[in-house]
Enzyme design. Sequence first.
Site: not given
Lengths: 385, 385
Positions: A171, A332, A365
Amino acid sequence: MKWLLSLGLLLASLGIQALPLVEKQRFDLASFTTQSGAVLKKVSVGWEAYGTLNADKSNVILITHFFSGTSHAAGKYHDSDPAPGYWDAIIGPGKAIDTDKYYVLSVDTLANANAFDPNVITTGPASIDPATGKPYGLRFPVVSIRDFVRVQKALLDSLGIHKLHAVVGASMGSFQALDWAVAYPDEVERMVSVIGAGQMDPWTVYGLERWSDPIKADPAWHHGDYYASGQPREGLNKALAYIIYDASYPDGFNRRYPAPTDQAPKVDIDAGFASVKALASQAALRAKYQDANAILYLVRASQIYLAGYEGNLEDNLKKVTAKTLFMPASHDRLLVPKMARSTFETLKKLGKDTQYQEIDGPWGHLDGLVSIPSQAGVLKAFLAK
Amino acid sequence: MKWLLSLGLLLASLGIQALPLVEKQRFDLASFTTQSGAVLKKVSVGWEAYGTLNADKSNVILITHFFSGTSHAAGKYHDSDPAPGYWDAIIGPGKAIDTDKYYVLSVDTLANANAFDPNVITTGPASIDPATGKPYGLRFPVVSIRDFVRVQKALLDSLGIHKLHAVVGASMGSFQALDWAVAYPDEVERMVSVIGAGQMDPWTVYGLERWSDPIKADPAWHHGDYYASGQPREGLNKALAYIIYDASYPDGFNRRYPAPTDQAPKVDIDAGFASVKALASQAALRAKYQDANAILYLVRASQIYLAGYEGNLEDNLKKVTAKTLFMPASHDRLLVPKMARSTFETLKKLGKDTQYQEIDGPWGHLDGLVSIPSQAGVLKAFLAK
């Protein structure tokens, strides 16, 4: 505590060896000039490491952390810790990121969200501004992904490490990892971007913006000057709930939270849902050691992210010499897989050695954390190639 | 205005016939008891119709509107209107919902969001409570999808219409459409759920909850008592921005809003992005005639939605006799296609006559409005079967 210590002794007496405990270390810089042009007179960040540095310092893997994360990527500080670092499933002896081979190092970012976590060392809006003797608040300068990278570089230089076997991040950590490969191509041999992106788009900028909204809307925020009066707790907790929600996916979320069979909301406009309350509680727990202003600074650092900091992505990617691996999560919703894919495709078009492997799972995610063990083999092979 | 009138005359002189203009009509109920058990002494809603009612009143199609929508589904009120009703592309002479064949009727919901739109008639939190002579505010009872349906049923009864050739709705309109088919199975011959769902799950409940947050966080909201002091404009505008965003999809959104090449946000924590400002402006424009409390009531009506209002979905769907068609948008992030698909699959399992057709497009949920013409043929054939 006593009981757990006894357990440790018991395990030891049975010949069951615990892993070496992780120790938080501190790195200080007397002065640091941010990309935004501000001079910070004193910068301190925490770091930790797992494994052993080899003689020629060629076995280093740098782990760069995500938005809500810290440098605590693996292991435990104390035997009694309820859980190890966030990527413990893939970092350790014999694991995908094998601490029997690699010296794995991880650093707290500037403006780390968990400013009040006793295990975090960071310089950010909650830090004391030497010029005034008071916390910076919004007088803290805008910091960027490149600033995080440059602090890490300064730490590595101080340790005499000038080559990274790999830099690996999830991320916001992926932003740092790819920016490393662009900024210091001669020092990065491999780059792994997990649930990542090469740059921001209007969609993601707005998604991030929404995390700032409840903090700024909280009357306790006082434009960031709340360190004497107390945190904008309600806004901060709500921001954390948004972060958890946006990082999730319906399949996992609906398994975790109760179905809306509540009766009170059907007759009382002020009544709430059990699922909403459960998420709020979880968020409040995670927000406990966080600083509201730090969330705003990390939102901004993410919003202005572009691998290479300025210019355009394709030109910047031309500088990359590292082998690269992109591992987005199939479902995601926060950093949609298309973002990683287009960066991968640009590198491929430029003739670079690059790989793409999605991580499947029910959490979107968050699969970058919870489901990454399913792709441990791909990661391990990439690090060996 | 003068110019447009002249254009009308010009077209008429050339023999180009304008469509008949749409007229807003009013339906009053002296008393209405909500599902939540409250008695509303006076209920008024607006409605409009396109096409001609046949002699045996068997050619009626009811259109139920979405969250931010009104009964203005097609046509124009004045030749000078900048745009026609929201589904004008599929409602009209020769179109998928053919007004040469069908009498197409559409009704404003209770607590309609656009309470201050001169073309909307609704009873909601902004209406005067006859008991106090002041706006209800949060003293307005919780209303449900079933209440919307029952008001529509009362209107149709008053018109002597006791059979619907079809009920067709998008998003929150799909909730009403399916609830119609469960509540009054003998009166609904066909049901079309566009970008819809059969019931809520924790994921969607939270997504909706977030639309309430900025309104409740606005100090001007005063727990709903703002009709004298002025609307919580900032909170309302932000709620509308969230609604637009959540109903969108990255592909369409990124085409519409400018890329984040802004320089100011890189050096100034208080600076904003052009794309965020553009969305805020668009939201403020749409929020102009809206009532903040109405948004809270529509959020709640949607959150407590279950086709059949109470019990469990599968049992409720057993009552359906209508032929049904589900048309989710492939990239819908707000009401994910899986919701429509599972309702379709339950009906199929129960041996019902049901169809499923996704709508593709770059806009996600909004494809139920902007991309539905691509599936006009499927819709038209379904209405003829």
